[in-house]
Design a protein around this motif. Structure first.
Motif, PDB file in Angstrom:
ATOM      1  N   VAL A 481       0.847  -1.203   0.000  1.00  0.00           N
ATOM      2  CA  VAL A 481       0.000   0.000   0.000  1.00  0.00           C
ATOM      3  C   VAL A 481       0.878   1.247   0.000  1.00  0.00           C
ATOM      4  O   VAL A 481       0.610   2.223  -0.720  1.00  0.00           O
ATOM      5  CB  VAL A 481      -0.947  -0.016   1.214  1.00  0.00           C
ATOM      6  CG1 VAL A 481      -1.709   1.304   1.309  1.00  0.00           C
ATOM      7  CG2 VAL A 481      -1.915  -1.187   1.118  1.00  0.00           C
ATOM      8  N   ALA A 482       1.938   1.241   0.811  1.00  0.00           N
ATOM      9  CA  ALA A 482       2.836   2.391   0.864  1.00  0.00           C
ATOM     10  C   ALA A 482       3.452   2.669  -0.506  1.00  0.00           C
ATOM     11  O   ALA A 482       3.583   3.836  -0.909  1.00  0.00           O
ATOM     12  CB  ALA A 482       3.930   2.142   1.903  1.00  0.00           C
ATOM     13  N   LEU A 536      -4.912   9.476 -14.755  1.00  0.00           N
ATOM     14  CA  LEU A 536      -5.916   9.284 -13.720  1.00  0.00           C
ATOM     15  C   LEU A 536      -6.434   7.853 -13.710  1.00  0.00           C
ATOM     16  O   LEU A 536      -6.750   7.308 -12.647  1.00  0.00           O
ATOM     17  CB  LEU A 536      -7.077  10.259 -13.947  1.00  0.00           C
ATOM     18  CG  LEU A 536      -6.734  11.746 -13.818  1.00  0.00           C
ATOM     19  CD1 LEU A 536      -7.947  12.608 -14.140  1.00  0.00           C
ATOM     20  CD2 LEU A 536      -6.219  12.046 -12.408  1.00  0.00           C
ATOM     21  N   ARG A 537      -6.529   7.242 -14.891  1.00  0.00           N
ATOM     22  CA  ARG A 537      -6.972   5.850 -14.946  1.00  0.00           C
ATOM     23  C   ARG A 537      -5.997   4.934 -14.207  1.00  0.00           C
ATOM     24  O   ARG A 537      -6.408   4.019 -13.493  1.00  0.00           O
ATOM     25  CB  ARG A 537      -7.133   5.410 -16.397  1.00  0.00           C
ATOM     26  CG  ARG A 537      -7.732   4.022 -16.525  1.00  0.00           C
ATOM     27  CD  ARG A 537      -8.219   3.733 -17.938  1.00  0.00           C
ATOM     28  NE  ARG A 537      -7.172   3.942 -18.929  1.00  0.00           N
ATOM     29  CZ  ARG A 537      -7.161   4.948 -19.806  1.00  0.00           C
ATOM     30  NH1 ARG A 537      -8.141   5.850 -19.794  1.00  0.00           N
ATOM     31  NH2 ARG A 537      -6.194   5.072 -20.688  1.00  0.00           N
ATOM     32  N   ASN A 538      -4.709   5.219 -14.348  1.00  0.00           N
ATOM     33  CA  ASN A 538      -3.720   4.414 -13.622  1.00  0.00           C
ATOM     34  C   ASN A 538      -3.881   4.568 -12.116  1.00  0.00           C
ATOM     35  O   ASN A 538      -3.779   3.601 -11.365  1.00  0.00           O
ATOM     36  CB  ASN A 538      -2.304   4.828 -14.038  1.00  0.00           C
ATOM     37  CG  ASN A 538      -1.990   4.465 -15.475  1.00  0.00           C
ATOM     38  OD1 ASN A 538      -2.576   3.542 -16.034  1.00  0.00           O
ATOM     39  ND2 ASN A 538      -1.047   5.197 -16.071  1.00  0.00           N
ATOM     40  N   ALA A 543      -6.019   2.234  -6.851  1.00  0.00           N
ATOM     41  CA  ALA A 543      -6.971   2.254  -5.735  1.00  0.00           C
ATOM     42  C   ALA A 543      -7.882   1.035  -5.775  1.00  0.00           C
ATOM     43  O   ALA A 543      -8.146   0.404  -4.745  1.00  0.00           O
ATOM     44  CB  ALA A 543      -7.799   3.537  -5.774  1.00  0.00           C
ATOM     45  N   ALA A 544      -8.362   0.687  -6.961  1.00  0.00           N
ATOM     46  CA  ALA A 544      -9.265  -0.459  -7.096  1.00  0.00           C
ATOM     47  C   ALA A 544      -8.578  -1.764  -6.701  1.00  0.00           C
ATOM     48  O   ALA A 544      -9.231  -2.683  -6.185  1.00  0.00           O
ATOM     49  CB  ALA A 544      -9.761  -0.550  -8.538  1.00  0.00           C
ATOM     50  N   GLY A 548     -10.373   0.301  -3.106  1.00  0.00           N
ATOM     51  CA  GLY A 548     -10.668   1.701  -2.876  1.00  0.00           C
ATOM     52  C   GLY A 548     -11.108   2.414  -4.142  1.00  0.00           C
ATOM     53  O   GLY A 548     -11.547   1.792  -5.121  1.00  0.00           O
ATOM     54  N   GLY A 549     -10.992   3.746  -4.157  1.00  0.00           N
ATOM     55  CA  GLY A 549     -11.419   4.505  -5.307  1.00  0.00           C
ATOM     56  C   GLY A 549     -10.716   5.846  -5.414  1.00  0.00           C
ATOM     57  O   GLY A 549      -9.990   6.274  -4.510  1.00  0.00           O
TER      58      GLY A 549
END
Length: 571
Positions: A481-482, A536-538, A543-544, A548-549
């Motif tokens: 995540v980091a 932004l898609r990347n 996030a997905a 997340g989002g």
């Protein structure tokens, strides 16, 4: 009677002439002996002048050639194995002749006979000796020979070899006696030169140890100190190459951290196994390991051609007690003298001193780190017990005073002040978490990486972004995540620098215990309709991947707010 008289007069005259001639011969011989004794005395004094070993050896050969009227002379120094020659100096041969002959002899044939039997040896014809191997191609013809051993404290140091008595004569007993006398003086001169050289070498090792210790104690970078160890050892021992190898985790091998000198550029960063290698053997045995020729030694695993032109070598561990920290490898050029145990002894002591200095430096660094952590813990306690409590009390006081304020605008200002105090308390708490988590924070700590990413973006933006971090970011955020948070933050700040035309940007990273939220807000031109969305898609895909989002909004004052959030697993 006259004839008889004449005959009686001539006979004594002839005997007198013979006696005079014999007397003259004896006087000439005595004068020659006197001159030779004077020459020998001068030679004894000459070889004793100066304390440089190389110069002393050269003077001994040159003096011997003059004393016995030889055309060629040589001095061979016997190596540590006591069977071969480690050094060979010549007089009478030009540089062109030496190059044409090839490598110096190692101690076979007649030369080896004198090594095996250290007694004076005289030959009228070298080729007739059973021990003669003949001469190599391009070697000048040599016939008569005389050799004597040179002893230093009852130990044979080497041998003097003289060939080619001028005038075609053979060397005689007197020549042998003169050389034997010179050899005794040479032994004393060599012993003095060796003692002086050893004292100078020990002095240089002591200065080198002090220099390494000073560098470590002055908090110099570790790599610089290791490089200093290699350079000092190389210079003092006259080596052409010096490497320092450090152990990998769990004994997986050794990596060449520093390589100074010839062939060094191609060695840095190489990993060598412990088993079956020269450095590995020194590491495992915790002692010096020698090699006669590293270019041909199967224990050298640097690869073919990497050590071309290098010969004798030694590897010693850099250790304190039984703990080996590194391995120092030194190699000289091919054809030079090997490393003797007497020469290696101060090298081992130097390596041990360096290891002790490294350990002391580490202990000092640990003590400084402990003091820093204790200081941070004290600051965290003070912030929690004093600053937060005072701010919280101030906020409660303002809230309680709100109902006594009749003017709406004044009441609104008080409420904003209370909100600001709440935000300040959150910032201080985040700082406290950061101070207290550094001790246990893993090397991929998110706080440090976020600060670094924001700092690096300042150059592209033309200003320093604002930054706020809350919650346990180092201990509760997984490594994967980091990595994504840092990647998303770098991409978002790059987009602001390229497209927003902003004059201010604020970054917030918050862990509220349930979700991790990254927001990047700017006051730029906003996101145009129909603009490229691949970046932004990347970010949305990252996030997905964590459930997340991504959300992109426009604040009331203009600009853009990017909100990237993911849920965190709850323990």
């Amino acid at each position: 009677m006259r004839n008889t008289g004449k005959g009686s007069v001539r006979l004594p005259q002839l005997r007198l002439d013979d006696l005079l001639e014999e007397l003259q011969a004896r006087l000439d011989a005595a004068r020659g002996t006197r001159d030779r004794v004077h020459s020998l005395l001068e030679a004894v004094l000459s070889v004793g002048r100066g304390l440089d070993l190389e110069d002393a050896l050269r003077r001994i050969i040159e003096t011997a050639v003059v004393l016995v009227d030889a055309e060629y002379g040589a001095l061979g120094v016997i190596g540590p194995d006591e069977r071969t020659l480690s050094q060979f100096l010549t007089v009478g041969l030009t540089d062109e002749q030496i190059a044409a002959i090839g490598p110096y002899p190692s101690g076979h044939g007649i030369l080896g006979e004198l090594i095996r039997h250290p007694e004076p040896l005289r030959l009228s014809r070298i080729a007739k000796s059973p021990a003669s191997y003949g001469f190599p191609a391009n070697h000048p013809p040599m016939h008569s020979f005389v050799g004597v051993p040179i002893r230093v404290r009852e130990q044979v140091f080497g041998n003097l070899y003289l060939t080619g008595k001028r005038g075609g004569a053979d060397f005689d007993d007197e020549d042998e006696a003169v050389l034997a006398t010179l050899a005794v003086a040479a032994g004393v001169a060599i012993d003095n030169a060796r003692l002086y050289e050893e004292s100078r070498r020990r002095e240089r090792w002591l200065r080198a140890s002090a220099e390494v210790t000073t560098s470590l104690m002055s908090a110099g970078p570790g790599a610089d100190v290791i490089g200093l160890i290699a350079e000092l050892a190389k210079d003092i021992t006259g080596a052409a190459l010096a490497t320092v190898s450090l152990p990998l985790d769990e004994g997986a091998g050794l990596t060449v951290e520093v390589a100074a000198g010839e062939q060094g550029d191609g060695l840095r960063g190489l990993v060598v196994p412990v088993d079956g290698t020269l450095s590995g053997a020194s590491w495992a045995e915790r002692g010096p390991v020698y090699s006669v020729d590293v270019g041909e030694d199967p224990r050298i695993s640097f690869g073919p051609g990497r050590l071309a032109g290098l010969g004798p070598a030694v590897a010693v561990p850099i250790r304190s007690g039984e703990d080996a920290r590194a391995v120092l490898l030194l190699a000289r050029r091919r054809g030079e003298a090997g490393f003797s145990p007497e020469e290696t002894e101060p090298l081992v002591a130097f390596a041990a001193q360096a290891a002790v200095a490294m350990e002391l430096a580490e202990r000092r660094a640990d003590a400084e780190q402990l003091a820093l952590l204790e200081d941070r813990d004290r600051i965290a306690r003070d912030l929690h017990d004093l600053a937060i409590q005072r701010l919280f009390a101030a906020g409660m006081t303002l809230q309680s005073a709100d109902r006594f304020i009749g003017h709406p605008e004044a009441a609104e200002r008080v409420r904003r002040a209370v909100d600001d105090l709440d935000e300040t308390i959150k910032i201080i708490r985040s700082t406290i978490f950061g101070l207290r988590s550094r001790e246990t924070a893993p090397p991929h700590g998110l706080r440090t990486r976020v600060v670094q990413a924001v700092s690096e973006a300042g150059a592209a933006l033309g200003f320093a972004p604002g930054l706020r971090m809350e919650g346990l970011l180092d201990t509760q955020v997984p490594r994967a995540v980091a990595d994504d948070v840092v990647a998303v933050l770098a991409e978002a700040l790059t987009n602001v620098a390229r497209h927003a035309g902003a004059s201010a940007t604020d970054v917030a990273v918050v862990n509220d215990g349930r979700d991790l939220l990254l927001t990047v807000t700017d006051n730029g031109v906003g996101t145009p309709d129909g603009g490229r969305r691949s970046g932004l898609r990347n970010l949305a895909e990252r996030a997905a991947a964590h459930g997340g989002g991504l959300r992109l909004t426009t604040p009331s004052g203009g600009g853009t707010t990017l909100a990237w959030s993911i849920p965190l697993e709850r323990g």
